[in-house]
Design a protein around this motif. Structure first.
Motif, PDB file in Angstrom:
ATOM      1  N   MET A 190       0.850  -1.176   0.000  1.00  0.00           N
ATOM      2  CA  MET A 190       0.000   0.000   0.000  1.00  0.00           C
ATOM      3  C   MET A 190       0.896   1.239   0.000  1.00  0.00           C
ATOM      4  SD  MET A 190      -3.233   0.830   2.457  1.00  0.00           S
ATOM      5  CE  MET A 190      -3.613  -0.892   2.518  1.00  0.00           C
ATOM      6  N   ASN A 191       0.513   2.215  -0.782  1.00  0.00           N
ATOM      7  CA  ASN A 191       1.337   3.408  -0.913  1.00  0.00           C
ATOM      8  C   ASN A 191       0.548   4.634  -0.476  1.00  0.00           C
ATOM      9  OD1 ASN A 191       3.261   5.254  -1.535  1.00  0.00           O
ATOM     10  ND2 ASN A 191       3.524   4.602  -3.657  1.00  0.00           N
ATOM     11  N   ASP A 192       0.403   4.818   0.833  1.00  0.00           N
ATOM     12  CA  ASP A 192      -0.362   5.943   1.361  1.00  0.00           C
ATOM     13  C   ASP A 192       0.307   7.286   1.068  1.00  0.00           C
ATOM     14  OD1 ASP A 192      -2.542   4.557   2.356  1.00  0.00           O
ATOM     15  OD2 ASP A 192      -1.616   4.219   4.305  1.00  0.00           O
ATOM     16  N   ALA A 193       1.641   7.317   0.992  1.00  0.00           N
ATOM     17  CA  ALA A 193       2.339   8.576   0.715  1.00  0.00           C
ATOM     18  C   ALA A 193       1.998   9.077  -0.689  1.00  0.00           C
ATOM     19  CB  ALA A 193       3.844   8.394   0.877  1.00  0.00           C
TER      20      ALA A 193
ATOM     21  N   SER B  24     -17.151  12.939   0.746  1.00  0.00           N
ATOM     22  CA  SER B  24     -18.535  12.472   0.837  1.00  0.00           C
ATOM     23  C   SER B  24     -18.604  10.948   0.743  1.00  0.00           C
ATOM     24  CB  SER B  24     -19.358  13.118  -0.277  1.00  0.00           C
ATOM     25  OG  SER B  24     -20.647  12.586  -0.316  1.00  0.00           O
ATOM     26  N   LYS B  25     -17.864  10.393  -0.188  1.00  0.00           N
ATOM     27  CA  LYS B  25     -17.864   8.936  -0.383  1.00  0.00           C
ATOM     28  C   LYS B  25     -17.267   8.213   0.813  1.00  0.00           C
ATOM     29  CE  LYS B  25     -18.790   6.719  -3.619  1.00  0.00           C
ATOM     30  NZ  LYS B  25     -20.066   6.061  -3.919  1.00  0.00           N
ATOM     31  N   VAL B  26     -16.143   8.707   1.333  1.00  0.00           N
ATOM     32  CA  VAL B  26     -15.503   8.030   2.464  1.00  0.00           C
ATOM     33  C   VAL B  26     -16.360   8.144   3.727  1.00  0.00           C
ATOM     34  CG1 VAL B  26     -13.974   9.813   3.432  1.00  0.00           C
ATOM     35  CG2 VAL B  26     -13.234   7.457   3.386  1.00  0.00           C
ATOM     36  N   LEU B  27     -17.033   9.282   3.924  1.00  0.00           N
ATOM     37  CA  LEU B  27     -17.914   9.418   5.087  1.00  0.00           C
ATOM     38  C   LEU B  27     -19.125   8.497   4.970  1.00  0.00           C
ATOM     39  CD1 LEU B  27     -17.803  13.286   5.660  1.00  0.00           C
ATOM     40  CD2 LEU B  27     -16.762  11.517   7.096  1.00  0.00           C
ATOM     41  N   SER B  28     -19.677   8.384   3.783  1.00  0.00           N
ATOM     42  CA  SER B  28     -20.817   7.474   3.567  1.00  0.00           C
ATOM     43  C   SER B  28     -20.422   6.046   3.881  1.00  0.00           C
ATOM     44  CB  SER B  28     -21.308   7.555   2.122  1.00  0.00           C
ATOM     45  OG  SER B  28     -21.904   8.787   1.864  1.00  0.00           O
ATOM     46  N   ARG B  29     -19.289   5.633   3.360  1.00  0.00           N
ATOM     47  CA  ARG B  29     -18.833   4.258   3.596  1.00  0.00           C
ATOM     48  C   ARG B  29     -18.426   4.022   5.039  1.00  0.00           C
ATOM     49  NH1 ARG B  29     -15.598   2.357  -1.807  1.00  0.00           N
ATOM     50  NH2 ARG B  29     -17.352   2.665  -3.237  1.00  0.00           N
TER      51      ARG B  29
ATOM     52  N   LEU C  60      -7.949   6.226   5.182  1.00  0.00           N
ATOM     53  CA  LEU C  60      -9.394   5.959   5.065  1.00  0.00           C
ATOM     54  C   LEU C  60      -9.788   5.610   3.634  1.00  0.00           C
ATOM     55  CD1 LEU C  60     -11.071   8.631   7.359  1.00  0.00           C
ATOM     56  CD2 LEU C  60     -11.320   6.155   7.519  1.00  0.00           C
ATOM     57  N   LEU C  61      -9.241   6.360   2.672  1.00  0.00           N
ATOM     58  CA  LEU C  61      -9.530   6.064   1.270  1.00  0.00           C
ATOM     59  C   LEU C  61      -9.039   4.661   0.913  1.00  0.00           C
ATOM     60  CD1 LEU C  61      -8.682   9.503  -0.321  1.00  0.00           C
ATOM     61  CD2 LEU C  61     -10.919   8.438  -0.253  1.00  0.00           C
ATOM     62  N   SER C  62      -7.867   4.289   1.387  1.00  0.00           N
ATOM     63  CA  SER C  62      -7.345   2.944   1.136  1.00  0.00           C
ATOM     64  C   SER C  62      -8.216   1.879   1.783  1.00  0.00           C
ATOM     65  CB  SER C  62      -5.912   2.814   1.670  1.00  0.00           C
ATOM     66  OG  SER C  62      -5.036   3.616   0.940  1.00  0.00           O
ATOM     67  N   THR C  63      -8.642   2.129   3.006  1.00  0.00           N
ATOM     68  CA  THR C  63      -9.489   1.173   3.725  1.00  0.00           C
ATOM     69  C   THR C  63     -10.775   0.882   2.965  1.00  0.00           C
ATOM     70  OG1 THR C  63      -8.624   1.882   5.864  1.00  0.00           O
ATOM     71  CG2 THR C  63     -10.773   0.790   5.885  1.00  0.00           C
TER      72      THR C  63
END
Length: 168
Positions: free
Chosen positions: A1-4, A23-28, A130-133
């Protein structure tokens, strides 16, 4: 995973694209119904008292409201103060500030001082994690999906153009 790499990609996003990603990450993440409010570009003012997203949900039979301020800069104490004022003014249950950049040392030191109000920050590495998760903007092996971000920016431009033409 490349979070940087994902973190750097997020820093290059336009405000509108960052709003759509948030919006998408909060919904999920379970924040309920996430509404994008008026402000979609950096130079616009928010008609809703300093926040761009509104999350409405319920805990059992009790409704909850969380306001979210999305910025494209490091989170400073002044921004936390503005968010706290918005939480108070709108009578929200919580405020979240989101940025692809970091919290300044002063903001980090004072973020808990708004009690009994609850103010939280999702900034820098935390946002990319969070986006990766939730597999948003990343490929199956965890690499940044550059095509996704390119298409997101293109869709953002089309939507902003549509809104401008139709004066919505």
């Amino acid at each position: 995973m490349n979070d940087a790499a994902l973190e750097e990609m997020l820093k290059q996003c336009s405000l509108h694209s960052l709003l759509m990603l948030t919006s998408k990450v909060l919904s999920r993440s379970g924040f309920g119904d996430v509404q994008l409010l008026d402000r979609r570009q950096s130079k616009q003012k928010s008609r809703y008292g300093g926040h761009e997203l509104l999350c409405e949900s319920s805990m059992g039979m009790f409704p909850t409201r969380i306001i979210v301020k999305v910025i494209q800069d490091s989170v400073r104490l002044r921004m936390l103060d503005e968010l706290a004022g918005s939480v108070r003014r709108t009578n929200a249950d919580m405020g979240i500030i989101v940025s692809p950049h970091h919290l300044t040392a002063n903001a980090q030191r004072h973020i808990t001082s708004y009690a009994p109000m609850r103010i939280e920050a999702i900034a820098g590495r935390t946002l990319s994690e969070l986006l990766s998760t939730y597999h948003i903007g990343v490929r199956s092996r965890g690499d940044v999906d550059y095509a996704f971000f390119g298409n997101l920016e293109a869709a953002s431009l089309r939507l902003l153009s549509f809104l401008k033409i139709n004066a919505i």
